[in-house]
Design an enzyme around this catalytic site. Structure first.
Site, PDB file in Angstrom:
ATOM      1  N   HIS A 323     -15.553  36.780 -10.061  1.00  0.00           N
ATOM      2  CA  HIS A 323     -16.780  37.579  -9.134  1.00  0.00           C
ATOM      3  C   HIS A 323     -16.880  36.715  -8.091  1.00  0.00           C
ATOM      4  O   HIS A 323     -18.010  37.913  -6.805  1.00  0.00           O
ATOM      5  CB  HIS A 323     -17.892  36.739 -10.242  1.00  0.00           C
ATOM      6  CG  HIS A 323     -18.737  37.602 -11.514  1.00  0.00           C
ATOM      7  ND1 HIS A 323     -18.380  37.619 -12.648  1.00  0.00           N
ATOM      8  CD2 HIS A 323     -20.081  38.807 -11.312  1.00  0.00           C
ATOM      9  CE1 HIS A 323     -18.791  38.827 -13.248  1.00  0.00           C
ATOM     10  NE2 HIS A 323     -19.391  39.601 -12.719  1.00  0.00           N
ATOM     11  N   GLY A 324     -15.990  35.645  -7.782  1.00  0.00           N
ATOM     12  CA  GLY A 324     -16.058  34.740  -6.407  1.00  0.00           C
ATOM     13  C   GLY A 324     -15.361  33.471  -6.876  1.00  0.00           C
ATOM     14  O   GLY A 324     -15.138  33.527  -6.815  1.00  0.00           O
TER      15      GLY A 324
END
Length: 474
Positions: A323-324
């Site tokens: 996700h990041g």
């Protein structure tokens, strides 16, 4: 280009539909490929070449990965595909993160620090990298034959409805429609309806709850009261669900307009009564990707219990990192992994939580706390925010009241959002369709209602109340 922007709704989409249906069946793949590349280049300009490189890489590796006499060739193609996709992802998404963490180590060793300019993250790279890997892995496993047509594989990889924020559409699921697709009036109408539903979820719910949520998360922690912190985290839970599921709805609707059937990506995750069930309902295309291409190859449920738990933690740590490039996302993933592991442990001991309502409260609390790590900028801020949720804030500070952030519109939308997070509305729709109320005018009334929702969304667009989708940055 956003699905909720006027330029997409009133210019791009009608132009693509006109070209798609007027140029004949043989030209449809070309129309979709050309429009998808324009769609991507609209916002990413020259980075469309990254997408093109990914297409070529996965097409060539797919041709070489097919099972056959040359096992080394198949295995080598698979290895090149996985390595190439991961390198693309690591370079654009994680280089700055890795260098920043390496510099912390170098600082402690009194060594010269590394200097790297900020690297632009091409939008949607996480999605199309995973999509490419799933295609080549499926070819290697013999699940699907390789696609020999570069045009068809390029159209599949770049298809604009699912290109930049999913769902992660697997080749095996849409292969029949890639080869040949038919579009009936009912399919097209259902696609439009689904697109409008998604547009409404984004414009009417997600964007409205985003206002107080963003404002409260921007406050210094010392100004956070417990009530403000809870309002913000509940608002974020609604915002991210309605934002992301809205995009999936619009993608599924657009796909259906062009003759594709995408699998569902959400199934009312907030009604789950266990975290295991939550992940069967939340971002289904991603969770099933990690299950099929990582958890099961690591041994799945065939290995020892301890190994299963370790694998589960690895999978969720990587799911968070997907996700990041931030430790916050890793913590978020591990947080979920811990509760899934505890649930498996409890199941083995035949321990179960009494009362369905209690299990539901447990899931909501775990998910809400986890969203703090997902939303906060740093782990330290997330912990301080959680402290504020339980009243551990500095006394003596002037704290803004709830009314500064919450007005009648926000309260109304939050109530609508909570109702919309459950299957209540589909149940009402089914009863409406089965009833004799309004007789022959029932369908006309439904259509009129849908058009009313669309007109209201257009008014919101005209007022400039659109904002990027949260999952664009992943």
């Amino acid at each position: 280009m956003l699905f909720s922007e006027p330029v997409f709704v009133f210019f791009f989409l009608p132009a693509v539909l006109l070209a798609y249906f007027s140029l004949g069946e043989k030209s449809r793949d070309t129309v979709l490929l050309a429009s998808s590349l324009i769609f991507y280049a609209w916002g990413e300009h020259g980075y469309v070449l990254v997408l093109v490189a990914s297409i070529f890489l996965n097409w060539l590796c797919g041709l070489g990965a097919a099972p056959g006499p040359g096992k080394n060739r198949s295995r080598g193609s698979l290895l090149v595909a996985i390595t190439g996709n991961l390198l693309l992802l690591i370079f654009f998404k994680y280089t700055n993160f890795l260098v920043a963490n390496l510099n912390v180590l170098l600082l402690r060793l009194h060594s010269p620090l590394l200097a790297v300019r900020p690297i632009h993250l091409p939008i949607g790279i996480s999605f199309f990298a995973f999509q490419g890997m799933s295609y080549v892995i499926d070819v290697y496993r013999g699940t699907v034959p390789p696609q020999k047509s570069l045009l068809k594989i390029a159209m599949y990889k770049s298809f604009f409805p699912q290109l930049i924020a999913g769902p992660i559409v697997r080749y095996v699921d849409v292969k029949p429609q890639i080869e040949r697709r038919t579009i009936g009036f009912d399919d097209f109408a259902a696609g439009i309806q689904r697109f409008i539903v998604g547009l409404a979820k984004k414009m009417i719910v997600a964007n409205v709850v985003a206002r107080p949520t963003d404002a409260i998360f921007a406050l210094p922690v010392s100004q956070l009261s417990a009530s403000l912190a809870w309002v913000a985290v509940i608002g974020y839970a609604l915002q991210i669900y309605f934002d992301f599921s809205a995009y999936s709805d619009m993608a599924i609707g657009l796909g259906r307009m062009f003759g594709f059937r995408f699998l569902e990506n959400f199934n009312y995750p907030y009604i789950a009564t266990s975290m295991t069930e939550f992940w069967r309902r939340w971002h289904i295309s991603l969770s099933s990707w990690f299950r099929d291409y990582l958890y099961i190859p690591l041994g799945g449920n065939r290995v020892s219990v301890g190994r299963q738990y370790a694998n589960l933690m690895v999978v969720f740590a990587l799911c968070g990192l997907w996700h990041g490039a931030s430790w916050n996302f890793v913590i978020w993933g591990l947080f979920h992994g811990v509760f899934l592991t505890l649930e498996r442990l409890a199941a083995r001991k035949q321990i179960s939580m009494p009362f369905r309502s209690l299990r539901h409260v447990y899931v909501i609390l775990v998910v809400l706390v986890s969203w703090v790590f997902f939303r906060a900028e740093t782990a330290a801020l997330a912990l301080s925010f959680i402290g504020a949720m339980v009243g551990m804030t500095h006394h003596g500070q002037v704290m803004p009241g709830l009314r500064v952030f919450v007005d009648t519109e926000v309260v109304t939308v939050v109530i609508l959002g909570i109702i919309g997070s459950t299957p209540v509305l589909p149940a009402i729709k089914r009863r409406w369709e089965r009833s004799d109320w309004l007789g022959q005018w029932r369908e006309a009334a439904g259509l009129l209602g849908l058009m009313g929702v669309f007109v209201y969304c257009v008014m919101l667009m005209a007022a400039g109340s659109y904002s990027p989708f949260i999952y664009f940055r992943f």
